[in-house]
Design a protein around this motif. Structure first.
Motif, PDB file in Angstrom:
ATOM      1  N   ARG A 159      38.296 -20.949 -56.606  1.00 19.11           N
ATOM      2  CA  ARG A 159      39.003 -21.161 -57.873  1.00 19.11           C
ATOM      3  C   ARG A 159      40.530 -21.205 -57.745  1.00 19.11           C
ATOM      4  NH1 ARG A 159      34.808 -17.914 -58.732  1.00 19.11           N
ATOM      5  NH2 ARG A 159      36.068 -16.022 -58.610  1.00 19.11           N
ATOM      6  N   VAL A 160      41.071 -21.102 -56.533  1.00 24.45           N
ATOM      7  CA  VAL A 160      42.513 -21.275 -56.335  1.00 24.45           C
ATOM      8  C   VAL A 160      42.766 -22.732 -55.968  1.00 24.45           C
ATOM      9  CG1 VAL A 160      44.531 -20.621 -54.968  1.00 24.45           C
ATOM     10  CG2 VAL A 160      42.859 -18.889 -55.646  1.00 24.45           C
ATOM     11  N   SER A 161      43.661 -23.368 -56.688  1.00 24.79           N
ATOM     12  CA  SER A 161      43.870 -24.803 -56.515  1.00 24.79           C
ATOM     13  C   SER A 161      44.593 -25.127 -55.211  1.00 24.79           C
ATOM     14  CB  SER A 161      44.689 -25.354 -57.685  1.00 24.79           C
ATOM     15  OG  SER A 161      46.045 -24.924 -57.590  1.00 24.79           O
ATOM     16  N   ALA A 162      44.484 -26.381 -54.809  1.00 25.82           N
ATOM     17  CA  ALA A 162      45.175 -26.845 -53.603  1.00 25.82           C
ATOM     18  C   ALA A 162      46.682 -26.652 -53.733  1.00 25.82           C
ATOM     19  CB  ALA A 162      44.850 -28.316 -53.352  1.00 25.82           C
ATOM     20  N   LEU A 163      47.225 -26.972 -54.895  1.00 25.27           N
ATOM     21  CA  LEU A 163      48.658 -26.830 -55.119  1.00 25.27           C
ATOM     22  C   LEU A 163      49.091 -25.364 -54.966  1.00 25.27           C
ATOM     23  CD1 LEU A 163      51.344 -28.115 -55.937  1.00 25.27           C
ATOM     24  CD2 LEU A 163      50.702 -27.746 -58.329  1.00 25.27           C
ATOM     25  N   GLU A 164      48.334 -24.454 -55.542  1.00 24.80           N
ATOM     26  CA  GLU A 164      48.678 -23.038 -55.448  1.00 24.80           C
ATOM     27  C   GLU A 164      48.552 -22.514 -54.015  1.00 24.80           C
ATOM     28  OE1 GLU A 164      47.429 -20.809 -59.472  1.00 24.80           O
ATOM     29  OE2 GLU A 164      45.832 -22.065 -58.657  1.00 24.80           O
ATOM     30  N   LEU A 165      47.517 -22.970 -53.295  1.00 20.11           N
ATOM     31  CA  LEU A 165      47.327 -22.533 -51.914  1.00 20.11           C
ATOM     32  C   LEU A 165      48.509 -22.928 -51.039  1.00 20.11           C
ATOM     33  CD1 LEU A 165      43.566 -23.295 -51.175  1.00 20.11           C
ATOM     34  CD2 LEU A 165      44.681 -21.070 -50.971  1.00 20.11           C
ATOM     35  N   VAL A 166      48.983 -24.154 -51.219  1.00 19.35           N
ATOM     36  CA  VAL A 166      50.101 -24.625 -50.402  1.00 19.35           C
ATOM     37  C   VAL A 166      51.394 -23.927 -50.808  1.00 19.35           C
ATOM     38  CG1 VAL A 166      51.470 -26.646 -49.767  1.00 19.35           C
ATOM     39  CG2 VAL A 166      48.983 -26.846 -49.991  1.00 19.35           C
ATOM     40  N   ALA A 167      51.660 -23.852 -52.099  1.00 18.10           N
ATOM     41  CA  ALA A 167      52.905 -23.253 -52.583  1.00 18.10           C
ATOM     42  C   ALA A 167      53.011 -21.779 -52.224  1.00 18.10           C
ATOM     43  CB  ALA A 167      53.011 -23.431 -54.095  1.00 18.10           C
ATOM     44  N   ALA A 168      51.873 -21.084 -52.146  1.00 24.71           N
ATOM     45  CA  ALA A 168      51.875 -19.642 -51.897  1.00 24.71           C
ATOM     46  C   ALA A 168      52.582 -19.283 -50.591  1.00 24.71           C
ATOM     47  CB  ALA A 168      50.449 -19.112 -51.877  1.00 24.71           C
ATOM     48  N   VAL A 169      52.494 -20.145 -49.581  1.00 27.12           N
ATOM     49  CA  VAL A 169      53.140 -19.865 -48.294  1.00 27.12           C
ATOM     50  C   VAL A 169      54.652 -19.774 -48.471  1.00 27.12           C
ATOM     51  CG1 VAL A 169      53.508 -20.693 -45.943  1.00 27.12           C
ATOM     52  CG2 VAL A 169      51.272 -20.987 -47.031  1.00 27.12           C
ATOM     53  N   ALA A 170      55.230 -20.721 -49.216  1.00 33.47           N
ATOM     54  CA  ALA A 170      56.676 -20.718 -49.444  1.00 33.47           C
ATOM     55  C   ALA A 170      57.093 -19.550 -50.336  1.00 33.47           C
ATOM     56  CB  ALA A 170      57.115 -22.044 -50.050  1.00 33.47           C
ATOM     57  N   VAL A 171      56.270 -19.239 -51.340  1.00 30.12           N
ATOM     58  CA  VAL A 171      56.584 -18.119 -52.228  1.00 30.12           C
ATOM     59  C   VAL A 171      56.647 -16.812 -51.437  1.00 30.12           C
ATOM     60  CG1 VAL A 171      55.724 -16.726 -54.155  1.00 30.12           C
ATOM     61  CG2 VAL A 171      55.659 -19.221 -54.294  1.00 30.12           C
ATOM     62  N   GLU A 172      55.737 -16.626 -50.495  1.00 27.94           N
ATOM     63  CA  GLU A 172      55.729 -15.417 -49.674  1.00 27.94           C
ATOM     64  C   GLU A 172      57.005 -15.272 -48.851  1.00 27.94           C
ATOM     65  OE1 GLU A 172      52.248 -15.458 -47.288  1.00 27.94           O
ATOM     66  OE2 GLU A 172      50.902 -14.865 -48.926  1.00 27.94           O
ATOM     67  N   GLN A 173      57.660 -16.393 -48.569  1.00 25.88           N
ATOM     68  CA  GLN A 173      58.908 -16.355 -47.811  1.00 25.88           C
ATOM     69  C   GLN A 173      60.140 -16.221 -48.704  1.00 25.88           C
ATOM     70  OE1 GLN A 173      58.513 -19.928 -45.236  1.00 25.88           O
ATOM     71  NE2 GLN A 173      58.517 -18.468 -43.551  1.00 25.88           N
ATOM     72  N   GLY A 174      59.921 -16.081 -50.004  1.00 23.76           N
ATOM     73  CA  GLY A 174      61.039 -15.853 -50.913  1.00 23.76           C
ATOM     74  C   GLY A 174      61.485 -17.055 -51.716  1.00 23.76           C
ATOM     75  N   THR A 175      60.801 -18.190 -51.560  1.00 23.01           N
ATOM     76  CA  THR A 175      61.129 -19.375 -52.348  1.00 23.01           C
ATOM     77  C   THR A 175      60.646 -19.185 -53.785  1.00 23.01           C
ATOM     78  OG1 THR A 175      60.875 -20.757 -50.385  1.00 23.01           O
ATOM     79  CG2 THR A 175      60.818 -21.872 -52.501  1.00 23.01           C
ATOM     80  N   SER A 176      61.426 -19.665 -54.743  1.00 19.37           N
ATOM     81  CA  SER A 176      61.001 -19.548 -56.133  1.00 19.37           C
ATOM     82  C   SER A 176      59.710 -20.329 -56.345  1.00 19.37           C
ATOM     83  CB  SER A 176      62.085 -20.090 -57.069  1.00 19.37           C
ATOM     84  OG  SER A 176      62.180 -21.495 -56.966  1.00 19.37           O
ATOM     85  N   GLU A 177      58.939 -19.916 -57.346  1.00 15.18           N
ATOM     86  CA  GLU A 177      57.660 -20.578 -57.593  1.00 15.18           C
ATOM     87  C   GLU A 177      57.854 -22.043 -57.944  1.00 15.18           C
ATOM     88  OE1 GLU A 177      53.637 -20.063 -60.357  1.00 15.18           O
ATOM     89  OE2 GLU A 177      55.106 -18.431 -60.220  1.00 15.18           O
ATOM     90  N   ALA A 178      58.896 -22.340 -58.718  1.00 14.19           N
ATOM     91  CA  ALA A 178      59.144 -23.727 -59.113  1.00 14.19           C
ATOM     92  C   ALA A 178      59.475 -24.589 -57.897  1.00 14.19           C
ATOM     93  CB  ALA A 178      60.274 -23.790 -60.132  1.00 14.19           C
ATOM     94  N   GLU A 179      60.350 -24.089 -57.039  1.00 17.72           N
ATOM     95  CA  GLU A 179      60.722 -24.843 -55.847  1.00 17.72           C
ATOM     96  C   GLU A 179      59.538 -24.975 -54.898  1.00 17.72           C
ATOM     97  OE1 GLU A 179      62.736 -26.841 -52.776  1.00 17.72           O
ATOM     98  OE2 GLU A 179      63.126 -26.634 -54.930  1.00 17.72           O
ATOM     99  N   ALA A 180      58.762 -23.893 -54.756  1.00 13.05           N
ATOM    100  CA  ALA A 180      57.595 -23.929 -53.870  1.00 13.05           C
ATOM    101  C   ALA A 180      56.594 -24.976 -54.337  1.00 13.05           C
ATOM    102  CB  ALA A 180      56.942 -22.553 -53.808  1.00 13.05           C
TER     103      ALA A 180
END
Length: 244
Positions: free
Chosen positions: A117-138
């Protein structure tokens, strides 16, 4: 020339020395299967080194030991930790391994582990968010990568568990390349891809090299290997037995 000399003077981003691995078959009476012995090589910033040799020789095992999925039985794996320091993965504590994966080492495996139930977009963006990137930018970066890798936009909001093998692998690649890791491990990233998407991955590898990322990969496709690799390390000379 000056910049090349400076790069050569720095310690390698990955430095493997005397690495050894034996698998113990606990369900078969504790049979020990030696796989690798004396593995030694390095990878510097801005280059892509490929592990060469026949299937079963232990190439994927080397990547998994560098990433910390497998524990080595001997030797050292010194890696740049992303803060100017160096850590030996062989002796690192689990919390150090987790921190390295977040800040310093990206990994494109052969298979995508997905959360229902986690979308492809969320799965990819999560890596950048974990490194401190804002959710919008990720999410913006994730959209760019998914588009570049020819994942139809109608699929971005869906869980990759429903995707084809090639689509899942392209999501996997996007997860590996979205991060700002100084080290990137690539385990057969193009195995399930068509020619068009293999060319996209080769271009992405070139961009990471230009950005100074140290990459270590396995590419069974000869054309991809020739296009992406700066040099090869033949693992056959380090084989101690048959890999699991």
């Amino acid at each position: 020339m000056e910049s090349v000399m400076r790069m050569g003077a720095r310690a390698p981003a990955i430095e493997v020395h005397g690495l050894a691995k034996t698998f113990v078959m606990h369900l078969q009476g504790g049979i020990r299967l030696p796989v690798l012995s004396g593995v030694s090589f390095d990878v510097r910033a801005g280059e892509c080194v490929v592990l060469a040799g026949p299937s079963g020789v232990g190439k994927s095992s080397i990547l998994r030991m560098i990433y910390g999925n497998y524990r080595a039985d001997g030797g050292s794996i010194m890696v740049a930790d992303g803060t100017g320091g160096r850590i030996d993965v062989v002796s690192a504590a689990p919390r150090q391994i987790v921190a390295l994966r977040r800040s310093a080492i990206g990994y494109v495996s052969q298979f995508l582990s997905v959360i229902p139930r986690v979308s492809a977009l969320e799965l990819v963006a999560a890596v950048a968010v974990e490194q401190g990137t804002s959710e919008a930018e990720a999410k913006s970066r994730a959209c760019d990568l998914l588009s570049r890798l020819n994942i139809p936009e109608r699929l971005w909001g869906l869980a990759p568990a429903t995707f084809s093998c090639g689509e899942r692998q392209r999501v996997n690649i996007a997860r590996g390349f979205i991060g700002d890791h100084g080290i990137l491990l690539l385990d057969e990233p193009t195995a399930s891809l068509d020619a068009e998407n293999r060319a996209v991955v080769v271009a992405m590898v070139a961009e990471k090299k230009k950005a100074g990322v140290a990459m270590l990969g396995i590419f069974h496709d000869g054309d991809v290997r020739a296009a992406a690799a700066d040099r090869a390390v033949d693992v056959s000379g380090f084989a101690a037995g048959r890999a699991a």
